[in-house]
Every structure is written in structure tokens, then in C-alpha cells.
Scaffold this active site. Structure first.
Site, short mmCIF file in Angstrom:
data_model
loop_
_atom_site.label_atom_id
_atom_site.label_comp_id
_atom_site.label_asym_id
_atom_site.label_seq_id
_atom_site.Cartn_x
_atom_site.Cartn_y
_atom_site.Cartn_z
N ASP A 191 0.61 -1.32 -0.32
CA ASP A 191 0.30 0.78 0.35
C ASP A 191 0.87 1.08 -0.59
O ASP A 191 2.09 1.32 -0.08
CB ASP A 191 -0.67 -0.06 1.40
CG ASP A 191 -0.21 -0.14 2.50
OD1 ASP A 191 0.45 0.70 3.36
OD2 ASP A 191 -0.14 -1.52 2.59
N HIS A 501 1.57 -9.08 -4.41
CA HIS A 501 0.40 -7.70 -4.10
C HIS A 501 0.98 -5.95 -3.59
O HIS A 501 1.23 -6.11 -2.39
CB HIS A 501 -0.49 -8.44 -2.73
CG HIS A 501 -1.73 -7.26 -2.09
ND1 HIS A 501 -2.52 -7.64 -2.75
CD2 HIS A 501 -1.32 -6.56 -1.41
CE1 HIS A 501 -3.46 -6.71 -1.67
NE2 HIS A 501 -2.87 -6.00 -1.09
N ASP A 547 0.69 -17.09 -6.19
CA ASP A 547 1.03 -16.47 -6.93
C ASP A 547 0.38 -15.70 -7.76
O ASP A 547 -0.15 -15.06 -8.43
CB ASP A 547 2.62 -17.00 -7.37
CG ASP A 547 2.94 -15.57 -8.78
OD1 ASP A 547 3.00 -14.70 -7.73
OD2 ASP A 547 3.40 -15.89 -9.61
N GLU A 556 1.91 -10.33 -0.07
CA GLU A 556 2.18 -8.93 -0.12
C GLU A 556 3.79 -9.14 0.06
O GLU A 556 4.78 -10.18 0.12
CB GLU A 556 1.64 -8.30 1.17
CG GLU A 556 1.20 -6.29 0.57
CD GLU A 556 0.62 -6.02 1.52
OE1 GLU A 556 0.54 -4.95 1.51
OE2 GLU A 556 -0.44 -6.60 2.32
#
Length: 577
Positions: A191, A501, A547, A556
Site C-alpha cells: 500500500d 500484492h 502467486d 504481499e
């Protein structure tokens, strides 16, 4: 005369035998440009003196393996496979190929007739050097507040994003109006947010490497904007994060908990993520973690920049003073905030780390007096990560600075760390793929590496080969000798994660993900199925990884996973001679 002729004849015959042996090199089975997934090993390589093992699946009826020179396509060694092992954590029956006797530098493959060839690997000194540098360069790719230019980032160049020069205060910060300038730093994970707990904790691990092995990276080695300034690129990169942490200190000394949007941004490029960002919360955990790493920063930067080092130490003391007045303030996400919480309810580990670092840096006995040594917990537990592993960082620093530590405390810490390392070494000997953990949580790869850090400290205390082997085999696991048969570090190895991710990697249109980022690893809790991740039915614990971009629970990336990766790689490059 007779004896002389005998010796001469013997030498001649011996030489003839050697000549015939050299002229009868066993050619390898032709390579069909395809690697088998049924031979798992470290896809980067092994140090010449290291224990070298691979795992062979579907080896029924197979009794031997061959080591093949990749370029000459000649068999240089034939060995026996072990008896089959039933590995419950991996859900496999496997045989082990031990080729530790091969020490000559070269590039090799393992061949099992009927199965095929393994991925290629090297044997040489400094075999993990580029991987080590890549794990640090991964942090550069996480920088915010500047453009990543092609000359430094290659195809992963991107425009400047998130200047964070006017971030609004959320009411949970204790302020109801105004804004804070808090630029720079690294994106925490997949993020685009920044967290004080998970900025300070990884910095502590990265600072430890520099304290133990000063100058481990030189100027110009990373190819970052600061390269060529006469300062280690490693310190330049760490300072980029430290500079941001300093901005998160409130005027009263406490640390705001995080800088985030209210909700996670969509899977878009950084400059396209334009949601309003906020300064959120304030708490004891963030404040103590900052205090500890800022006290370390003084020791790391004092020779390079005395004024900056003094600034870090003053900030550390102010943070510690705030924590003394506010010793139990737990951070919990406000109702309108859903980004990473990094919550904690027990601050004993944070206090231990802060007291240890400030005592080492200042020599002030008040910090030592406050250090809780009555019930030091030396037991490594998977999944502690940012909530509990900090006590080990405090122990590591105290052991590294023996000259200021009371002898009885030093001996207790030494005995405790070596005892913990002994437990991990013995556990790894019995487990699938010889990794030191048997429970797979969120970020399990970092658990493997955090355990390896404990074994590394034991090796620094006493040069017992089994400690070094334990660390090496933990890295083998992360780099390919595992139940998924892949190197978990993006861009390093023949089979690596492709769909992590990670918002930039998902949105930049480049087939390969950003390199040098460590995937979290198997997670038997499978928390991300509600988010779209699809796993095989009832996967074995070591195979609870996919994956897939939606798999935030297994695939992530995160600062506190890259940090122990960098530490262990750096340690091995220095100690595996």
C-alpha cells in the site's frame, strides 16, 4: 637403482590413469531447455564451504543424482539420494541430495535421470552479493516524495507522488485542525501508507547490520540519487527513512502512529493514488520504537554527520520522556480508519529495546536501572514480528556493546541467545526443508529470517559451524529450497513471484514486478480468501501460498520482511568465507 625405477614406473602409471580419467569425462544427458519443478534448491547458489542440499520429489525408484557443469555439460559428481522422507508440513514425500563435497567455483545443475534438470545455481565466494544489494535497492523502489528516474530505477521509473507536505491531522492525533509536513520515507508495504512502528522496527534491524559490519556497502554501489556523495549508499538509503520518522514526532515528544488515507487506495500507480492523507493516532508502541531506533541512529551517523546524530539522540530522549508519562497508550484504529493497525497491547518488548539502545548510546545508568531483566524471554515465537521481536534487537545491541554492559547481564544474555539458537538449530534439523519454523503465519518468510538472526548472533558469540549452517539453510529456504520451489525475492532466481500484492507492480504495465522485494510466504490462516485469493483445497502449511495479486496474506511485501532478509544476506556475505 631398482627402487628408483620402481618409483618412476609407479608415477608414470598413476599419470596415465589420471590422463585416461580426464579423457573419459562423463557427458551429461542433453538439456532440453526445460527445468523440472521436482528438484528444489537455492536458485542463486552456495558458498564453497557451505552445506549444500536439494530436495527431489517423485523420486520413486531413483537412487542417484548427478551434478552437471552447466556450460561444459559434463557430469562432475554422482551421489546417492537419501531414503524417502514423509514431510507433513509440505505434504510431500521427498529425497534429499547432499552435494556439500562440491566446493569448486562454477555454475551447475542437478540431474536426476527420468526427472530432468534443476534450475542452475552457482558455487563461489560472495555468491549472494548481488542478492544482498538487490534486497536494499528494493527499499529505494519504495521511496515516496521523489520521482524515481530511469537512471536509478530503470524500467520501474515513475513520477513523484505523495509529497506529504501538508497532511491533515485526524482527531485521533489529539489535534482537530492544521496540518503537518511529513515528506519522504518508504511506502510500508503493497500500500501507499507510512507507519512509525513498521518504519522504526525495520530500521533497527538494518542499523544493527551497519553497527556490526561498518561500511558493508560503499558509495555508488546501489545506484541511487545520493550515489557519488562520498557517503555509503546504505546509510543514504536508511537516512531517507529516518528523516521521515523525525517528522512524525509531536511537539510534546510523542510519536504519531501513522500517516495514511482513511482506506487503502485502489491498485493504481502512486501518482494516481490521490486520496486525502491524515496523521493518525499517537501511542506508546510507536513512541518507544522510534526512541530505540533514533538512539541507534546516533551511533550510526555520528562520524558522518555529528549534528544530525545529535538531533536523532535528542529526539530519542524526548520520545522516551513522553513514554514515561504515557506508558500504556494502546493504538486502535478509529472507526473511520481501516488501514494497517500495527496494534499491540504489551509494551514490555518496546521498553526493553528503548532502554537498551539509550543506555548503550548515553551510558546513563537510569536506562539500565529501568531495563527489565527479571523475566527476559529468550523464546522465539513465529508471528511476533513488530509486536514482540524488539526485545531481541535490544539483546543483540547489548551483546554487541559488551564494554558498557554489566558482566552478569552480559553473561545472562549470551547464555540466553545461544540457548535459543540451539533450539532453532535442532528444530531445523528435523523439519521439512531444514527451515527453523513449523508454524506459518502472516509473513512467515520474515519469521524464518528473524530466527536466522538469532542463530547469526550466536555464531558471532561462538564460531560453531552449526549456527552458520542454520543461517545458510534458512536463506536456502527463502531462495528456493522450499515446498513451493521458488525464490521468494522478486527478480532473483529463475522462478520468482510475478504477481505480488504491490500496487505499483500491479499497475505499471511491466510484466516483471519491482525487484528486490520479499514475498510474505506461506500463511496457513488464509485470511485473504475473502479478498479474492484462491488456494488449492486444504493446502499443506508450507504450500499455503499463491502467486496472485489479491493474496495479501501470502504474497504481499513489507519493510519488516525485507529488513531481516537484508541483515541475513549481509551477515552471510561477511561470515561465509
Amino acid at each position: 637403482m631398482k627402487d628408483y625405477r620402481f618409483r618412476r614406473t609407479f608415477v608414470f602409471l598413476a599419470s596415465a590413469v589420471l590422463f585416461l580419467a580426464d579423457s573419459c569425462v562423463d557427458p551429461a544427458t542433453p538439456f532440453a531447455n526445460e527445468y523440472t519443478p521436482n528438484i528444489r534448491l537455492n536458485q542463486i547458489g552456495y558458498y564453497p564451504t557451505a552445506v549444500k542440499k536439494a530436495t527431489v520429489l517423485q523420486g520413486e525408484g531413483k537412487e542417484e543424482f548427478k551434478i552437471v557443469d552447466k556450460y561444459k555439460m559434463e557430469v562432475i559428481h554422482t551421489g546417492k539420494l537419501s531414503q524417502p522422507h514423509d514431510w507433513d508440513l509440505a505434504g510431500e514425500t521427498a529425497r534429499v541430495a547432499d552435494f556439500s563435497s562440491i566446493k569448486d567455483a562454477g555454475t551447475y545443475m542437478i540431474l536426476v535421470e527420468g526427472l530432468g534438470y534443476s534450475y542452475p545455481f552457482e558455487i563461489r565466494n560472495s555468491v549472494l552479493d548481488s542478492t544482498f544489494l538487490g534486497s536494499i535497492k528494493g527499499l529505494y523502489y519504495q521511496r515516496m516524495g521523489i520521482a524515481l528516474r530511469e537512471e536509478h530505477a530503470g524500467q520501474w521509473q515513475r513520477p513523484m507522488a505523495h509529497s506529504d507536505d501538508s497532511v491533515l491531522y485526524h482527531p485521533s492525533s489529539g489535534r482537530t485542525k492544521g496540518s503537518l509536513s511529513s515528506p519522504g520515507g518508504w511506502y510500508d508495504a503493497g500500500d501507499y501508507n507510512k507507519y512509525v512502528v513498521n518504519g522504526s522496527f525495520p530500521l533497527g534491524q538494518l542499523f544493527l547490520l551497519e553497527e556490526q559490519y561498518p561500511g558493508i556497502i560503499e558509495d555508488k554501489e546501489l545506484v541511487i540519487p545520493e550515489s557519488g556523495n562520498g557517503i555509503s549508499d546504505y546509510l543514504d538509503e536508511l537516512r531517507y527513512e529516518m528523516d521521515w520518522l523525525l517528522t512524525m514526532q509531536d511537539t510534546d515528544g510523542g510519536l504519531f502512529h501513522k500517516l495514511t488515507t482513511k482506506n487503502f487506495e485502489p491498485m493504481v500507480m502512486p501518482h494516481e493514488a490521490t486520496g486525502q492523507r491524515y496523521i493518525v493516532g499517537k501511542g506508546t508502541a510507536a513512541t518507544l520504537d522510534f526512541s530505540a531506533c533514533a538512539a541507534q541512529a546516533y551511533r550510526i551517523f555520528r562520524e558522518q554527520d555529528a549534528d544530525y546524530a545529535a538531533k536523532c539522540l535528542e529526539a530519542s530522549k524526548r520520545a522516551y520522556a513522553w513514554a514515561l508519562k504515557n506508558p500504556q497508550i494502546e493504538f486502535v484504529n478509529p472507526l473511520d480508519i481501516s488501514t494497517g493497525q500495527y496494534g499491540d497491547t504489551n509494551f514490555d518488548d518496546e521498553w526493553f529495546w528503548a532502554d537498551a539502545e539509550l543506555f548503550i548510546t548515553t551510558k546513563n545508568p537510569s536506562y539500565l536501572d529501568h531495563l527489565n531483566t527479571d523475566s527476559i524471554d529468550f523464546t522465539f515465537k513465529p508471528a511476533e514480528s513488530w509486536t514482540g521481536y524488539m526485545r531481541f534487537l535490544g539483546m543483540f545491541s547489548l551483546l554487541e556493546n559488551r564494554e558498557v554492559v554489566p558482566p552478569d547481564l552480559y553473561q545472562r544474555l549470551r547464555s540466553g541467545i545461544m540457548g535459543s539458537a540451539n533450539v532453532l538449530v535442532e528444530k531445523a534439523k528435523k523439519l521439512d526443508y531444514f527451515q527453523p519454523i513449523d508454524d506459518f503465519h502472516w509473513g512467515s518468510n520474515s519469521d524464518v529470517l528473524n530466527a536466522a538472526m538469532i542463530m547469526a548472533q550466536a555464531y558471532r558469540l561462538e564460531k560453531k559451524e552449526e549456527y552458520l549452517v542454520g543461517v545458510q539453510q534458512a536463506m536456502d529456504y527463502v531462495l528456493g529450497h522450499n515446498a513451493m520451489g521458488l525464490s521468494y525475492l522478486t527478480g532473483f532466481g529463475d522462478k520468482t513471484p510475478m504477481f505480488i500484492h504491490h500496487r505499483q507492480s500491479a499497475a505499471d504495465g511491466i510484466p516483471e514486478p519491482v525487484p528486490g522485494l520479499l514475498s510474505g510466504g506461506p500463511n496457513s490462516r488464509l485470511q485473504d480468501t475473502v479478498g479474492g485469493a484462491v488456494y488449492p483445497k486444504n493446502p499443506a502449511p508450507m504450500k499455503s501460498w499463491v502467486d496472485q495479486e489479491p493474496s495479501y496474506a501470502s504474497n504481499e511485501i513489507c519493510l519488516n520482511w525485507n529488513a531481516p532478509m537484508t541483515y541475513v544476506l549481509g551477515f552471510l556475505e561477511q561470515e561465509s568465507k
